[in-house]
Design an enzyme around this catalytic site. Sequence first.
Site, short mmCIF file in Angstrom:
data_model
loop_
_atom_site.label_atom_id
_atom_site.label_comp_id
_atom_site.label_asym_id
_atom_site.label_seq_id
_atom_site.Cartn_x
_atom_site.Cartn_y
_atom_site.Cartn_z
N CYS A 1 0.86 -1.19 0.00
CA CYS A 1 0.00 0.00 0.00
C CYS A 1 0.89 1.24 0.00
O CYS A 1 1.47 1.59 1.03
CB CYS A 1 -0.92 0.00 1.22
N CYS B 1 -5.09 5.10 -4.74
CA CYS B 1 -4.37 3.84 -4.51
C CYS B 1 -2.95 4.05 -4.97
O CYS B 1 -2.70 4.22 -6.18
CB CYS B 1 -5.04 2.70 -5.26
#
EC number: 5.1.1.7
Length: 284
Positions: free
Chosen positions: A82, A227
Amino acid sequence: MGVESVRCPLHFTKMQGAGNDFVVLDLRDGTPPPDAALVAWLADRHFGIGCDQVIAIEPPRGVGVVAAYRIWNADGSAAQQCGNGARCVAAWLVRDGSLADEHFLIDSPVQAHSVRCIGKDEYAVEMGLPVFEPERIPLSGFPNACAEYVLSLQGEVLRCGAVSMGNPHAVVEVDLIDVAPVERIGPLLQQHVAFPESVNVGFVQVIDPGLVRLRVYERGAGETLACGSGACAAAVVLMQRGRVGRDVRVVLPGGTLRVQWPVSGGPVTLSGPARCVFDGVWYG
């Protein structure tokens, strides 16, 4: 640490990077990590705190590393990578006073990341090497890496790129991002037999060689405002095709990120904001 055994009150920090939001827990004292049920409860926007992902900061696992962290999606499933979360971990550590330098290493579930503070609430994270080999993404049914894969999707022909940035990504180039079929195609690709571990699905529109627009339907979270690994995935796929340059701005619904990949075979760098929203106490 499950829902029934959690020690209340539970202190947390709400953070966000380009609108991708996180509940951050400090577990450096050895407190067990949350289980899937507790993660889903914390992430619930109506009955919990609300977030795209939960992050637990833990003691460092390697030499020269200042801290380690784990990530879970809103549905309780574990995440491997992430980019926005890595920047938020860095920002949390800076705010906590845990760092003596503006350049440091943090451990994700898949690798150590070099992080630099590049301005107020701005961080650059080295995201590692993109992986294009199908078996390592993983992508089934294709023996060799291609710039574009052709899949059958409920009678439709879909063309996409595929890459791993520590987690699997499919990249679909579209003409108009605002009308991209994110909510329809995203879940279908995630369930496709070609992606045995599911996949994050990015829809990208090229504006010019230095600017793209992106929307991402994430595993375990659905469409999010941003993202980081998805921005890297979209950028490197387009770079491989010669559609954009090696330094590109990626505009997502929640903000703008910068992706740099100077040379093929080298690491990708992701830069962007990471901010604390508030500190809180959860009473269960």
